[in-house]
Structures are given as structure tokens and as C-alpha cells.
Design an enzyme around this catalytic site. Sequence first.
Site, PDB file in Angstrom:
ATOM      1  N   LYS A  73       0.421   3.439  -2.994  1.00  0.00           N
ATOM      2  CA  LYS A  73      -0.732   4.349  -3.174  1.00  0.00           C
ATOM      3  C   LYS A  73      -0.294   5.817  -3.167  1.00  0.00           C
ATOM      4  O   LYS A  73      -0.941   6.672  -3.775  1.00  0.00           O
ATOM      5  CB  LYS A  73      -1.773   4.075  -2.085  1.00  0.00           C
ATOM      6  CG  LYS A  73      -2.427   2.698  -2.264  1.00  0.00           C
ATOM      7  CD  LYS A  73      -3.316   2.304  -1.102  1.00  0.00           C
ATOM      8  CE  LYS A  73      -4.152   1.078  -1.453  1.00  0.00           C
ATOM      9  NZ  LYS A  73      -4.038  -0.035  -0.585  1.00  0.00           N
TER      10      LYS A  73
ATOM     11  N   TYR B 181      -4.415   3.692   7.484  1.00  0.00           N
ATOM     12  CA  TYR B 181      -5.744   3.065   7.441  1.00  0.00           C
ATOM     13  C   TYR B 181      -6.606   3.577   8.587  1.00  0.00           C
ATOM     14  O   TYR B 181      -6.550   4.761   8.922  1.00  0.00           O
ATOM     15  CB  TYR B 181      -5.633   1.533   7.497  1.00  0.00           C
ATOM     16  CG  TYR B 181      -4.605   0.927   6.571  1.00  0.00           C
ATOM     17  CD1 TYR B 181      -4.718   1.076   5.196  1.00  0.00           C
ATOM     18  CD2 TYR B 181      -3.539   0.207   7.067  1.00  0.00           C
ATOM     19  CE1 TYR B 181      -3.786   0.499   4.344  1.00  0.00           C
ATOM     20  CE2 TYR B 181      -2.611  -0.366   6.224  1.00  0.00           C
ATOM     21  CZ  TYR B 181      -2.745  -0.216   4.860  1.00  0.00           C
ATOM     22  OH  TYR B 181      -1.829  -0.774   4.030  1.00  0.00           O
TER      23      TYR B 181
ATOM     24  N   SER C  16       0.791  -1.246   0.000  1.00  0.00           N
ATOM     25  CA  SER C  16       0.000   0.000   0.000  1.00  0.00           C
ATOM     26  C   SER C  16       0.815   1.283   0.000  1.00  0.00           C
ATOM     27  O   SER C  16       0.251   2.354  -0.230  1.00  0.00           O
ATOM     28  CB  SER C  16      -0.944   0.019   1.189  1.00  0.00           C
ATOM     29  OG  SER C  16      -2.124  -0.637   0.853  1.00  0.00           O
TER      30      SER C  16
ATOM     31  N   VAL D 174       1.015  -3.645   3.787  1.00  0.00           N
ATOM     32  CA  VAL D 174       0.911  -4.914   4.518  1.00  0.00           C
ATOM     33  C   VAL D 174       2.173  -5.779   4.427  1.00  0.00           C
ATOM     34  O   VAL D 174       2.231  -6.862   5.008  1.00  0.00           O
ATOM     35  CB  VAL D 174      -0.329  -5.746   4.109  1.00  0.00           C
ATOM     36  CG1 VAL D 174      -1.614  -5.015   4.449  1.00  0.00           C
ATOM     37  CG2 VAL D 174      -0.282  -6.131   2.636  1.00  0.00           C
TER      38      VAL D 174
ATOM     39  N   TYR E 150      -2.804  -1.620 -10.626  1.00  0.00           N
ATOM     40  CA  TYR E 150      -2.776  -1.671  -9.160  1.00  0.00           C
ATOM     41  C   TYR E 150      -1.947  -2.880  -8.686  1.00  0.00           C
ATOM     42  O   TYR E 150      -1.103  -2.753  -7.802  1.00  0.00           O
ATOM     43  CB  TYR E 150      -4.215  -1.737  -8.626  1.00  0.00           C
ATOM     44  CG  TYR E 150      -4.304  -1.918  -7.134  1.00  0.00           C
ATOM     45  CD1 TYR E 150      -4.138  -0.836  -6.268  1.00  0.00           C
ATOM     46  CD2 TYR E 150      -4.542  -3.175  -6.575  1.00  0.00           C
ATOM     47  CE1 TYR E 150      -4.202  -1.007  -4.895  1.00  0.00           C
ATOM     48  CE2 TYR E 150      -4.606  -3.350  -5.201  1.00  0.00           C
ATOM     49  CZ  TYR E 150      -4.439  -2.266  -4.371  1.00  0.00           C
ATOM     50  OH  TYR E 150      -4.492  -2.445  -3.008  1.00  0.00           O
TER      51      TYR E 150
HETATM   52  N1  GLN Z   1      -1.841  -6.040  -1.977  1.00  0.00           N
HETATM   53  C1  GLN Z   1      -2.653  -5.606  -0.878  1.00  0.00           C
HETATM   54  C2  GLN Z   1      -4.107  -5.524  -1.310  1.00  0.00           C
HETATM   55  O1  GLN Z   1      -4.354  -5.083  -2.406  1.00  0.00           O
HETATM   56  C3  GLN Z   1      -2.182  -4.255  -0.434  1.00  0.00           C
HETATM   57  C4  GLN Z   1      -3.006  -3.690   0.648  1.00  0.00           C
HETATM   58  C5  GLN Z   1      -2.236  -3.065   1.723  1.00  0.00           C
HETATM   59  O2  GLN Z   1      -1.004  -2.984   1.764  1.00  0.00           O
HETATM   60  N2  GLN Z   1      -3.001  -2.646   2.694  1.00  0.00           N
HETATM   61  O3  GLN Z   1      -4.976  -5.848  -0.546  1.00  0.00           O
END
Ligand code: GLN
Length: 314
Positions: free
Chosen positions: A68, A244, A65, A262, A193
Site C-alpha cells: 500500500k 492499522y 499490505s 499480514v 491490488y
Molecule cells: N491480501 C490481504 C488482503 O487484501 C492484505 C491485507 C493486509 O496485509 N492487511 O486482505
Amino acid sequence: MEQLSNEYLNEAIEDCRPYAVNGNVNTSLPNFDDTLRDKLGVSIMTTDQNVYSAGNSTHCVPMQSTAKVIALMLALHDFGKERVFQAVGMEPTDEMFNSIGAIESHDKVKPFNPMVNAGAIAVCSLIKGGNNDNRFDRYLRFLKQITNNNELAMDESVYQAEIANGARNRSLAYFMQSTGALIFDVEAALDLYFRINAVMMSCDDFARVGLLLARDGIDSTGKRLIPPHHLRTVKAIMMTSGMYNSSGEYAVDAGFPCKSGVSGSIIGVVPGRMGIGIVGPAIDKKGNSTAGGALIKKLSKDLKLNMFRTESTY
Ligand code: GLN
């Protein structure tokens, strides 16, 4: 106040490593297993050109993430703030980053913000390039410029795992297609993505992303890569949504913009002062590195990085 040095960071790492016990390694990622639990690394790059690091700072993990943040920079560059925030909201959420319910209950068209999965998939549909090879190429070139690291690359096995485990993200994307939130092909937005999630980075690389934000868009060679008004937007969104549904907690206890992934990665930005890159693969239920999060909060307190605190409140 502590003085920033490699010795200080070594001690800070050892103080925070035990927090890994409160988390779990995300074993859906290739080569991620419990042997990574106790890894913890940090790099700090300051605006006056000093570099500090400690622990497992050279260990590379997929961006997940943290990607992003880069996607949002590119979309702002390509379409501008007004258009980007027609597609995605600006508000924090108490829901999980991959919540399905949130995208229907909140606003029938927009996901909450660019830092949740649905928001980032919508943002991916606002990156120009004609086709995904070009779009991803632009993404990677931009990231190589930011990090000053020409070796950066996508890990094919992580990309394949994103595709294989992507049912939830596909559901989010197809729902958004039905509401008109995605402006180009849904599979293309998803594929971009998945690719950006799979780029491998070390603490140094994450820290350099933070440093670019801390320097309002000027890279290490003094070149402006992105206008400061876009980065003001990115930092504000990181502050309110980057961790988050723990973003409020980090605004209080760290007090500077952060973004986690994550894989246990965290990018921290102390405007005008430093970029912070952390890797600590054990994550909590909300998706944030437990030891990494503890380290962010410790650095904030010890080095007086909290932008909401004044001298008398430390
Ligand atoms: N690859 C994970 C997903 O798309 C990334 C999400 C994350 O890092 N929170 O769910």
C-alpha cells in the site's frame, strides 16, 4: 543507548522471537503454516550507507499490505495529493483493515485512508498505465529501482490465492464503485491490488523501501525517485494509519512511521537515519507481526529512534 551492530541485532532477535507465541501465521497465504511461526528477521539500512541484519533476514514473504505504501507513492506521483485525497481519506480508523461497515458509516464516498484495503483499492485506481499489465509493470519497475533488486517478482500462487480469497475485497470495491469512489473499472482496480500484494520481498528489500523514505526519495545510487513533498505525505499516513488500528500504540511506543502486512512484514522509517525491514510471520488479531512489532518497539527504545522523545524522557 545500544550501539547498532549485527551482534546487537542478533540479541534483539532472540529477545523478541518468543513474542511469536502471541500470534498466528496467516495460513490463507500459500506455503504459510505453523512452521514459520518462529521465523524472525531484520535488516537495517542507514542513511550513511551501513547495512545490518540478523535472524531469518533472507526469508522472502509476499508484500501484502506493505504494498500500500508503494501504491500510494505512485498515485501521488501520477495524480498529485489533491486528487488522491479526493478519492481516499487521510484519517486513522479504529476499524479492522478490511472493515465493510467503515466504508459506509464514515463517509459515503471515501474510505478512511490509503492503508486500509478499501483505501488501497481506491489508490490502485489512480495508478496510470492504460492497462493492468502496464500498471503492474510500472509498479514492479519502481520497486526494483527502490530496492536495487532486479529479481523481484510476483508469486503466481499468491496472486491466485488473493483472487480465490478475494470476496471481501471485491465487496469493498463494488461498494465503492456504487458511490463513485473508483475512477476506473472495478475489476481492474481489484486485479492490480491482488497483483501488488503478491510480490515477494526479503528484509533487505523492505529495509530499502524504508531507506528511500528516510532519505526523502533519494535511492542508493543518489538518484531522486520521487519528490520529498509526496514522501512527507506517505510518512505521515504511515505514522497515523500504517499499523492499522494499532497505529496509535505504535506512534506512542515506536514513534516513527511503520507499515505492516499480514505476511508478518514491517517497513519502518526513521527519517534522516534508517530504513528497517522486518519479517515475522506470526500476526496478532489486527494483522501486525507480534515478534516483529516487539522488535520495532525494542529498536526504538534501545537506539533512541522515537521522534517524540527527548533525551530526558528515555
Ligand atoms: N491480501 C490481504 C488482503 O487484501 C492484505 C491485507 C493486509 O496485509 N492487511 O486482505
